[in-house]
Design a protein around this motif. Structure first.
Motif, PDB file in Angstrom:
ATOM      1  N   SER A 132       0.953  12.156 -12.702  1.00 42.77           N
ATOM      2  CA  SER A 132       0.892  13.063 -14.154  1.00 42.77           C
ATOM      3  C   SER A 132       0.924  12.702 -15.334  1.00 42.77           C
ATOM      4  CB  SER A 132       2.516  13.299 -13.853  1.00 42.77           C
ATOM      5  OG  SER A 132       3.167  14.271 -15.389  1.00 42.77           O
ATOM      6  N   ILE A 133       0.872  11.038 -15.139  1.00 47.18           N
ATOM      7  CA  ILE A 133       0.163  10.410 -16.326  1.00 47.18           C
ATOM      8  C   ILE A 133      -1.246  11.092 -16.683  1.00 47.18           C
ATOM      9  CG2 ILE A 133       0.242   8.137 -17.043  1.00 47.18           C
ATOM     10  CD1 ILE A 133       2.676   7.620 -16.123  1.00 47.18           C
ATOM     11  N   GLN A 155       4.556   5.163  -5.650  1.00 51.22           N
ATOM     12  CA  GLN A 155       3.952   5.435  -6.750  1.00 51.22           C
ATOM     13  C   GLN A 155       3.089   6.163  -6.981  1.00 51.22           C
ATOM     14  OE1 GLN A 155       3.916   1.665  -8.438  1.00 51.22           O
ATOM     15  NE2 GLN A 155       3.828   1.590 -10.486  1.00 51.22           N
ATOM     16  N   TRP A 156       2.192   7.242  -6.845  1.00 51.82           N
ATOM     17  CA  TRP A 156       1.551   7.009  -7.314  1.00 51.82           C
ATOM     18  C   TRP A 156       1.185   8.913  -7.535  1.00 51.82           C
ATOM     19  CZ3 TRP A 156      -2.960   8.149 -10.696  1.00 51.82           C
ATOM     20  CH2 TRP A 156      -3.781   9.197 -10.409  1.00 51.82           C
ATOM     21  N   VAL A 157       2.160   9.403  -6.402  1.00 51.83           N
ATOM     22  CA  VAL A 157       2.714  10.382  -5.766  1.00 51.83           C
ATOM     23  C   VAL A 157       3.918  10.777  -7.175  1.00 51.83           C
ATOM     24  CG1 VAL A 157       3.385  12.015  -4.303  1.00 51.83           C
ATOM     25  CG2 VAL A 157       1.745  11.227  -3.713  1.00 51.83           C
ATOM     26  N   LEU A 193       0.824  -1.142  -0.155  1.00 51.41           N
ATOM     27  CA  LEU A 193       0.390   0.314  -0.307  1.00 51.41           C
ATOM     28  C   LEU A 193       1.308   1.769   0.631  1.00 51.41           C
ATOM     29  CD1 LEU A 193      -3.202   1.763   0.321  1.00 51.41           C
ATOM     30  CD2 LEU A 193      -2.424   1.720   2.585  1.00 51.41           C
ATOM     31  N   CYS A 194       1.792   1.286   1.337  1.00 50.54           N
ATOM     32  CA  CYS A 194       2.729   2.434   0.800  1.00 50.54           C
ATOM     33  C   CYS A 194       4.207   2.267  -0.381  1.00 50.54           C
ATOM     34  CB  CYS A 194       3.654   2.372   1.871  1.00 50.54           C
ATOM     35  SG  CYS A 194       2.742   2.316   3.732  1.00 50.54           S
ATOM     36  N   LEU A 195       4.210   1.119  -1.128  1.00 53.11           N
ATOM     37  CA  LEU A 195       4.467   2.019  -1.934  1.00 53.11           C
ATOM     38  C   LEU A 195       3.710   1.943  -3.444  1.00 53.11           C
ATOM     39  CD1 LEU A 195       7.016  -1.215  -2.272  1.00 53.11           C
ATOM     40  CD2 LEU A 195       7.415   1.332  -2.235  1.00 53.11           C
ATOM     41  N   LEU A 196       2.782   1.346  -3.282  1.00 52.45           N
ATOM     42  CA  LEU A 196       1.422   1.945  -4.676  1.00 52.45           C
ATOM     43  C   LEU A 196       1.375   3.518  -4.219  1.00 52.45           C
ATOM     44  CD1 LEU A 196      -0.655  -1.131  -5.200  1.00 52.45           C
ATOM     45  CD2 LEU A 196       1.433   0.260  -6.548  1.00 52.45           C
ATOM     46  N   SER A 197       1.299   3.549  -2.872  1.00 59.38           N
ATOM     47  CA  SER A 197       0.756   5.655  -2.529  1.00 59.38           C
ATOM     48  C   SER A 197       1.775   6.461  -3.178  1.00 59.38           C
ATOM     49  CB  SER A 197       0.777   5.701  -1.481  1.00 59.38           C
ATOM     50  OG  SER A 197      -0.543   4.683  -1.151  1.00 59.38           O
TER      51      SER A 197
END
Length: 109
Positions: free
Chosen positions: A96-97, A89-91, A83-87
Motif C-alpha cells: 500500500s505504501i 509486513q510487506w503484504v 523472512l516470514c515476518l517481513l513477508s
C-alpha cells in the motif's frame, strides 16, 4: 545516557525521512504520461523477489556455519521467522505504501 542519545538520533532519522519523502516524493512533470504497468518491470520484480527468498536460507546456512553445532537449528529458524515476518509486513503495509495513490508521506494506507 547512551539510550537517551540513541532515542534522539532515531527520532531525528525518522523525522528527516518523513520530510525528505514529503518534499521529494510528489514531483511530477507536467505533460508526462502516467506510469503504466509493464510486463518487463513486473517480471524483474518477481525474479528479484524470488532471488531474495532463495538467498535467505543460504544466509541461514552461512550463519549456521559460524555457530556451534547445537545452535544451527536455532539460527535456521530465526532466519526463516524473520523472512516470514517481513513477508507479512510487506503484504499488510508495504504494498500500500509503495503502489497506492495517496498522500506523499505514507501512500494509500
Amino acid at each position: 545516557m547512551i539510550a537517551k542519545c540513541t532515542r534522539k538520533a532515531g527520532f531525528a532519522g525518522i523525522l528527516a525521512t518523513v520530510v525528505l519523502a514529503y518534499f521529494c516524493g510528489t514531483s511530477r512533470v507536467e505533460g508526462m504520461p502516467a506510469a503504466t504497468v509493464d510486463s518487463g518491470d513486473t517480471a524483474w520484480m518477481l525474479i528479484s523477489t524470488a532471488l531474495v527468498m532463495f538467498m535467505t536460507p543460504g544466509l541461514a546456512f552461512f550463519y549456521g556455519g559460524l555457530v556451534r553445532r547445537k545452535n544451527v537449528l536455532s539460527i535456521l529458524m530465526q532466519c526463516m521467522i524473520v523472512l516470514c515476518l517481513l513477508s507479512l509486513q510487506w503484504v499488510l503495509f508495504g504494498y500500500s505504501i509503495s503502489f497506492s495513490p495517496g498522500n506523499p508521506i505514507i501512500g494509500g494506507l
